[in-house]
Design an enzyme around this catalytic site. Structure first.
Site, PDB file in Angstrom:
ATOM      1  N   ALA A  19      -3.404   0.703  -6.548  1.00 46.07           N
ATOM      2  CA  ALA A  19      -3.599   1.699  -7.614  1.00 46.07           C
ATOM      3  C   ALA A  19      -2.305   2.473  -7.859  1.00 46.07           C
ATOM      4  CB  ALA A  19      -4.731   2.657  -7.225  1.00 46.07           C
ATOM      5  N   LYS A  39       3.219   7.762   2.674  1.00 41.34           N
ATOM      6  CA  LYS A  39       3.339   8.183   4.081  1.00 41.34           C
ATOM      7  C   LYS A  39       3.603   7.003   5.010  1.00 41.34           C
ATOM      8  CE  LYS A  39      -1.524   8.303   5.538  1.00 41.34           C
ATOM      9  NZ  LYS A  39      -2.607   9.142   6.045  1.00 41.34           N
ATOM     10  N   ALA A  57      -6.592  -6.904   1.987  1.00 39.16           N
ATOM     11  CA  ALA A  57      -7.681  -7.492   1.185  1.00 39.16           C
ATOM     12  C   ALA A  57      -7.684  -9.008   1.341  1.00 39.16           C
ATOM     13  CB  ALA A  57      -7.528  -7.095  -0.280  1.00 39.16           C
ATOM     14  N   GLN A  58      -8.875  -9.550   1.463  1.00 42.56           N
ATOM     15  CA  GLN A  58      -8.984 -10.985   1.757  1.00 42.56           C
ATOM     16  C   GLN A  58      -9.637 -11.761   0.611  1.00 42.56           C
ATOM     17  OE1 GLN A  58     -11.103 -11.514   5.456  1.00 42.56           O
ATOM     18  NE2 GLN A  58      -9.492 -10.567   6.691  1.00 42.56           N
ATOM     19  N   GLU A 127     -18.922 -14.087  -3.541  1.00 44.35           N
ATOM     20  CA  GLU A 127     -19.205 -13.128  -2.469  1.00 44.35           C
ATOM     21  C   GLU A 127     -20.552 -12.475  -2.753  1.00 44.35           C
ATOM     22  OE1 GLU A 127     -15.233 -11.420  -0.593  1.00 44.35           O
ATOM     23  OE2 GLU A 127     -15.321 -10.933  -2.700  1.00 44.35           O
ATOM     24  N   HIS A 241     -19.085  -3.078   6.038  1.00 45.98           N
ATOM     25  CA  HIS A 241     -18.993  -4.515   5.772  1.00 45.98           C
ATOM     26  C   HIS A 241     -19.816  -5.239   6.839  1.00 45.98           C
ATOM     27  CE1 HIS A 241     -17.358  -8.487   5.011  1.00 45.98           C
ATOM     28  NE2 HIS A 241     -16.686  -8.022   3.971  1.00 45.98           N
ATOM     29  N   ARG A 289     -23.885  -6.189  -0.189  1.00 46.97           N
ATOM     30  CA  ARG A 289     -23.337  -5.905   1.139  1.00 46.97           C
ATOM     31  C   ARG A 289     -24.194  -4.945   1.960  1.00 46.97           C
ATOM     32  NH1 ARG A 289     -17.081  -4.972   0.566  1.00 46.97           N
ATOM     33  NH2 ARG A 289     -17.131  -7.206   0.201  1.00 46.97           N
ATOM     34  N   HIS A 348     -15.942   0.283   6.091  1.00 42.30           N
ATOM     35  CA  HIS A 348     -15.052  -0.538   5.259  1.00 42.30           C
ATOM     36  C   HIS A 348     -14.560   0.160   4.001  1.00 42.30           C
ATOM     37  CE1 HIS A 348     -13.450  -4.262   3.642  1.00 42.30           C
ATOM     38  NE2 HIS A 348     -14.221  -4.175   2.560  1.00 42.30           N
ATOM     39  N   GLU A 372      -9.318   3.574  -4.314  1.00 44.05           N
ATOM     40  CA  GLU A 372     -10.457   3.864  -3.423  1.00 44.05           C
ATOM     41  C   GLU A 372     -10.738   5.354  -3.278  1.00 44.05           C
ATOM     42  OE1 GLU A 372     -10.603   1.470   0.082  1.00 44.05           O
ATOM     43  OE2 GLU A 372     -12.154   2.709   1.009  1.00 44.05           O
ATOM     44  N   ARG A 383     -20.783  -0.709  -3.402  1.00 44.85           N
ATOM     45  CA  ARG A 383     -19.825  -1.444  -4.243  1.00 44.85           C
ATOM     46  C   ARG A 383     -20.101  -2.944  -4.227  1.00 44.85           C
ATOM     47  NH1 ARG A 383     -14.647  -3.903  -2.925  1.00 44.85           N
ATOM     48  NH2 ARG A 383     -14.950  -3.163  -0.800  1.00 44.85           N
TER      49      ARG A 383
HETATM   50  P1  FAD Z   1      -4.368   1.620  -0.401  1.00 47.96           P
HETATM   51  O1  FAD Z   1      -4.024   0.226  -0.739  1.00 47.96           O
HETATM   52  O2  FAD Z   1      -5.097   1.841   0.856  1.00 47.96           O
HETATM   53  O3  FAD Z   1      -3.059   2.493  -0.432  1.00 47.96           O
HETATM   54  C1  FAD Z   1      -3.085   3.834  -0.034  1.00 47.96           C
HETATM   55  C2  FAD Z   1      -1.669   4.368  -0.017  1.00 47.96           C
HETATM   56  O4  FAD Z   1      -1.691   5.782   0.106  1.00 47.96           O
HETATM   57  C3  FAD Z   1      -0.812   3.869   1.124  1.00 47.96           C
HETATM   58  O5  FAD Z   1       0.475   3.572   0.630  1.00 47.96           O
HETATM   59  C4  FAD Z   1      -0.726   5.066   2.067  1.00 47.96           C
HETATM   60  O6  FAD Z   1       0.446   5.062   2.844  1.00 47.96           O
HETATM   61  C5  FAD Z   1      -0.723   6.195   1.047  1.00 47.96           C
HETATM   62  N1  FAD Z   1      -1.117   7.530   1.504  1.00 47.96           N
HETATM   63  C6  FAD Z   1      -2.290   7.944   2.024  1.00 47.96           C
HETATM   64  N2  FAD Z   1      -2.269   9.267   2.271  1.00 47.96           N
HETATM   65  C7  FAD Z   1      -1.053   9.716   1.892  1.00 47.96           C
HETATM   66  C8  FAD Z   1      -0.409  10.987   1.908  1.00 47.96           C
HETATM   67  N3  FAD Z   1      -1.008  12.096   2.375  1.00 47.96           N
HETATM   68  N4  FAD Z   1       0.854  11.074   1.445  1.00 47.96           N
HETATM   69  C9  FAD Z   1       1.506   9.978   1.000  1.00 47.96           C
HETATM   70  N5  FAD Z   1       0.954   8.751   0.976  1.00 47.96           N
HETATM   71  C10 FAD Z   1      -0.313   8.618   1.410  1.00 47.96           C
HETATM   72  N6  FAD Z   1     -11.267  -5.091  -2.186  1.00 47.96           N
HETATM   73  C11 FAD Z   1     -11.363  -6.086  -3.087  1.00 47.96           C
HETATM   74  O7  FAD Z   1     -11.536  -5.826  -4.272  1.00 47.96           O
HETATM   75  N7  FAD Z   1     -11.241  -7.392  -2.694  1.00 47.96           N
HETATM   76  C12 FAD Z   1     -11.048  -7.748  -1.397  1.00 47.96           C
HETATM   77  O8  FAD Z   1     -10.931  -8.917  -1.086  1.00 47.96           O
HETATM   78  C13 FAD Z   1     -10.970  -6.709  -0.426  1.00 47.96           C
HETATM   79  N8  FAD Z   1     -10.795  -7.009   0.884  1.00 47.96           N
HETATM   80  C14 FAD Z   1     -10.592  -5.977   1.767  1.00 47.96           C
HETATM   81  C15 FAD Z   1     -10.299  -6.289   3.105  1.00 47.96           C
HETATM   82  C16 FAD Z   1      -9.993  -5.275   3.988  1.00 47.96           C
HETATM   83  C17 FAD Z   1      -9.694  -5.605   5.415  1.00 47.96           C
HETATM   84  C18 FAD Z   1     -10.001  -3.923   3.541  1.00 47.96           C
HETATM   85  C19 FAD Z   1      -9.663  -2.812   4.488  1.00 47.96           C
HETATM   86  C20 FAD Z   1     -10.324  -3.615   2.239  1.00 47.96           C
HETATM   87  C21 FAD Z   1     -10.624  -4.639   1.348  1.00 47.96           C
HETATM   88  N9  FAD Z   1     -10.936  -4.362   0.022  1.00 47.96           N
HETATM   89  C22 FAD Z   1     -11.059  -5.378  -0.880  1.00 47.96           C
HETATM   90  C23 FAD Z   1     -10.877  -2.987  -0.479  1.00 47.96           C
HETATM   91  C24 FAD Z   1      -9.516  -2.778  -1.152  1.00 47.96           C
HETATM   92  O9  FAD Z   1      -8.541  -3.522  -0.465  1.00 47.96           O
HETATM   93  C25 FAD Z   1      -9.116  -1.316  -1.164  1.00 47.96           C
HETATM   94  O10 FAD Z   1     -10.182  -0.527  -1.607  1.00 47.96           O
HETATM   95  C26 FAD Z   1      -7.928  -1.130  -2.105  1.00 47.96           C
HETATM   96  O11 FAD Z   1      -6.876  -1.992  -1.734  1.00 47.96           O
HETATM   97  C27 FAD Z   1      -7.481   0.320  -2.081  1.00 47.96           C
HETATM   98  O12 FAD Z   1      -6.297   0.407  -2.822  1.00 47.96           O
HETATM   99  P2  FAD Z   1      -5.636   1.831  -3.044  1.00 47.96           P
HETATM  100  O13 FAD Z   1      -4.421   1.604  -3.857  1.00 47.96           O
HETATM  101  O14 FAD Z   1      -6.665   2.770  -3.526  1.00 47.96           O
HETATM  102  O15 FAD Z   1      -5.266   2.315  -1.553  1.00 47.96           O
HETATM  103  C1  SIN Z   2     -14.094  -9.466   1.792  1.00 42.07           C
HETATM  104  O1  SIN Z   2     -13.234 -10.328   1.623  1.00 42.07           O
HETATM  105  O2  SIN Z   2     -15.187  -9.686   2.328  1.00 42.07           O
HETATM  106  C2  SIN Z   2     -13.820  -8.067   1.333  1.00 42.07           C
HETATM  107  C3  SIN Z   2     -14.081  -7.976  -0.093  1.00 42.07           C
HETATM  108  C4  SIN Z   2     -14.225  -6.551  -0.519  1.00 42.07           C
HETATM  109  O3  SIN Z   2     -14.171  -5.624   0.270  1.00 42.07           O
HETATM  110  O4  SIN Z   2     -14.423  -6.366  -1.728  1.00 42.07           O
END
Ligand code: FAD
Ligand code: SIN
Length: 529
Positions: A19, A39, A57-58, A127, A241, A289, A348, A372, A383
């Site tokens: 994001a 951070k 993310a997988q 999925e 999850h 889920r 998760h 997120e 979700r």
């Molecule tokens: P993130 O990618 O978590 O990035 C957060 C950022 O904020 C990081 O850079 C961190 O360092 C920074 N940050 C946090 N606090 C601070 C602060 N105070 N100051 C400065 N920086 C800060 N979703 C799907 O749609 N498909 C999938 O296949 C999937 N698989 C997943 C598998 C796993 C193992 C996990 C954990 C999640 C998965 N998800 C999946 C969910 C999805 O990956 C996340 O919801 C999504 O990537 C979140 O993106 P984001 O940009 O919001 O946050």
């Molecule tokens: C997964 O690959 O099972 C994670 C997918 C998701 O969190 O959306």
């Protein structure tokens, strides 16, 4: 604070996952001066641990390819609403999902490669909760790593200003509007003045003892938003999850076993070899889920076993199709010898978050949230799998548009508050209490006990990142508990043993911070279609 580093920007992005980097790149392309606060360390593919959930993310990205006859936005909307257990807001859902295809196209233009078949089209997997195969993926199950790499390289090529190892400490507000953000890097405080701040800080998994999330998922965005005066909503909906790899006694970030494994033929079986989901839901192992996670917990309770197993014998060329899972299993000291992986439900994803409209705006002018940490209404009470990366892409782009509209605003530099003191709870005690009482099943007695523990947390100086994260964990946990206490029904990820029925009308509830109190700030019935 003398000697403090000061900068000016049009947009401050807090977070460098899907994001944050999507927003930052889109804003820079529109000519905005952008500063990204991250951070985590500078991204390095060879690091053992990574700071973003995006990297981990997988399964992939759920997106409707308009060239495919068996899918449509209508069908994706229907699946999303069904998974969301009545709380998904159709008004925000449709435009977000409809923007998915162009957003993925832009990601491809920025260098992401998705797996393709012989016809050159994206391969699609399935999925939980999806009625068709619509999830595109990269490197088999290395989707997030490939996306993070593409965005990181695009940020480098665009010359984006990214301050790594830098944590945002406060959003600065003057007369109700955002004027900047303060940060700490290497123990030194700094400030960026800007009319717009985007919170893109990811999840909250470390509110619990074991989670699929990276170590930095400590709810910082929730805490920053609440302290800046913004509302959070639907925080009780923490998604577990169904298949986190089980390693006895292990805490912290644990390996995920993607739902796509079930999409490709994996089956969940209990200690007696019986199907975990038989008779539970028409979609069986590919039910939404929340349903599968509860079925797994029920099977463990029924058999007295500490885990269930994912039978992967029916998955063709498992190691080739799922290299990330395979590597994670090996790194956990296990091996895939007999085709059965031990799994348990694991914390998760936060379905609720900082309340925004469909353009990422919170109720504090100039404060945006995406990814997120935000609550757009897309995820409701549960979700739909792989809708999160899609939302991060779409809402990141939309946030950039909002930032551009505010770029010319005059802002007044205000006094920057000291880091001050903050309340924190012993992290292990907080995580254990949340894991025992505020996980898959809740009741009033358990919620009251956790609330009492959290309310007794003492004040300490907010000197370093660890303390700041502990403070964010505490505030986030308090907000989750407040929301869970207020919801006297069972719905989606929130199941109350003492209130098992689901109310006729789905209501979204918001909370704000007044002083140090979390206060209910209204509720809204979610339209059904
Ligand atoms: P993130 O990618 O978590 O990035 C957060 C950022 O904020 C990081 O850079 C961190 O360092 C920074 N940050 C946090 N606090 C601070 C602060 N105070 N100051 C400065 N920086 C800060 N979703 C799907 O749609 N498909 C999938 O296949 C999937 N698989 C997943 C598998 C796993 C193992 C996990 C954990 C999640 C998965 N998800 C999946 C969910 C999805 O990956 C996340 O919801 C999504 O990537 C979140 O993106 P984001 O940009 O919001 O946050
Ligand atoms: C997964 O690959 O099972 C994670 C997918 C998701 O969190 O959306």
């Amino acid at each position: 604070m003398s000697g403090r580093s000061e900068r000016r920007a049009d947009l401050i992005v807090v977070g460098a996952g899907i994001a944050g980097l999507t927003a930052a790149l889109s804003a820079a392309e529109q000519g905005l001066r952008v500063v990204v606060l991250n951070k985590g360390p500078r991204w390095n593919p060879d690091d053992a641990e990574h700071p973003t959930s995006t990297f981990y993310a997988q399964g992939g990205i759920a997106v409707v390819d308009p060239r495919i006859a068996d899918d449509s936005i209508n069908l994706h909307v229907t699946d999303t609403l069904n998974a969301g257990a009545g709380l998904t807001d159709p008004v925000s859902t449709r435009p977000i999902l409809a923007d998915g295809w162009p957003a993925v196209g832009q990601l491809v233009d920025r260098g992401a490669h998705f797996d393709t078949g012989a016809d050159g089209r994206f391969l699609r997997t399935r999925e939980g909760g999806h009625s068709v195969r619509r999830i595109i993926h990269a490197g088999g199950d290395a989707t997030g790593a490939r996306v993070q790499q593409a965005l990181g390289e695009a940020a480098g090529a665009a010359g984006l200003v990214v301050l790594d190892d830098t944590w945002a400490s406060d959003v600065l507000v003057d007369r109700g509007e955002v004027v900047g953000a303060s940060y700490v890097t290497d123990g030194i405080a700094g400030v960026v003045w800007a009319p717009t701040v985007l919170l893109a800080t990811g999840g909250v998994g470390h509110v619990y003892a074991a989670t699929t999330n990276p170590a930095g998922a400590t709810g910082d965005g929730i805490a920053l938003a609440l302290r800046a005066g913004a509302a959070v909503a639907d925080l009780e909906f923490v998604q577990f999850h169904p298949t986190m790899l089980y390693v006895p006694g292990a805490r912290g970030r644990r390996t995920l076993v993607s739902e796509a494994v079930r999409g490709e033929g994996g089956r969940l079986v209990d200690a007696n070899g019986e199907s975990v989901t038989a008779g539970v839901h028409p979609l069986g192992d590919l039910a939404p889920r929340d349903v599968v996670a509860r079925a797994v917990a029920a099977a463990m309770e029924r058999t007295g076993a500490e885990c269930v197993h994912l039978d992967i014998r029916g998955v063709e060329r498992f190691a080739e199709r799922f290299p990330t899972v395979t590597a994670g299993v090996r790194a956990s000291g296990l091996d895939i010898v007999d085709g059965f992986l031990p799994v348990v439900p694991g914390a998760h994803y936060l379905c609720g978050g900082v309340e925004t409209d469909v353009d990422g705006r919170t109720d504090v002018p100039g404060l945006l949230a995406a990814g997120e940490t935000a609550r757009t209404g897309l995820h409701g009470a549960n979700r739909l799998a792989s809708n999160s990366l899609l939302e991060g892409l779409v809402m990141g782009r939309r946030a950039a548009v909002q930032a551009a509209a505010r770029a010319d605003r005059d802002i007044r530099e205000v006094d920057v508050p000291d880091l001050g003191s903050t309340r924190v709870c012993d992290r292990t005690a907080l995580q254990d209490a949340m894991s025992h009482h505020v996980a898959l099943d809740r009741d009033a007695a358990g919620l009251d006990a956790v609330a009492a523990l959290l309310d007794a947390a003492p004040c300490v100086p907010r000197t370093d990142l660890r303390t700041a994260e502990d403070a964010a964990l505490l505030l986030t946990a308090r907000a989750i508990v407040a929301a869970a206490r207020a919801r006297e029904e069972s719905r989606g990820c929130h199941q109350r043993d003492d209130h098992p029925a689901t109310a006729d009308v789905a209501v979204s509830r918001r909370f704000v911070l007044r002083g140090d109190e979390l206060v209910a700030a209204g509720e809204r019935a979610v339209p059904s279609s």
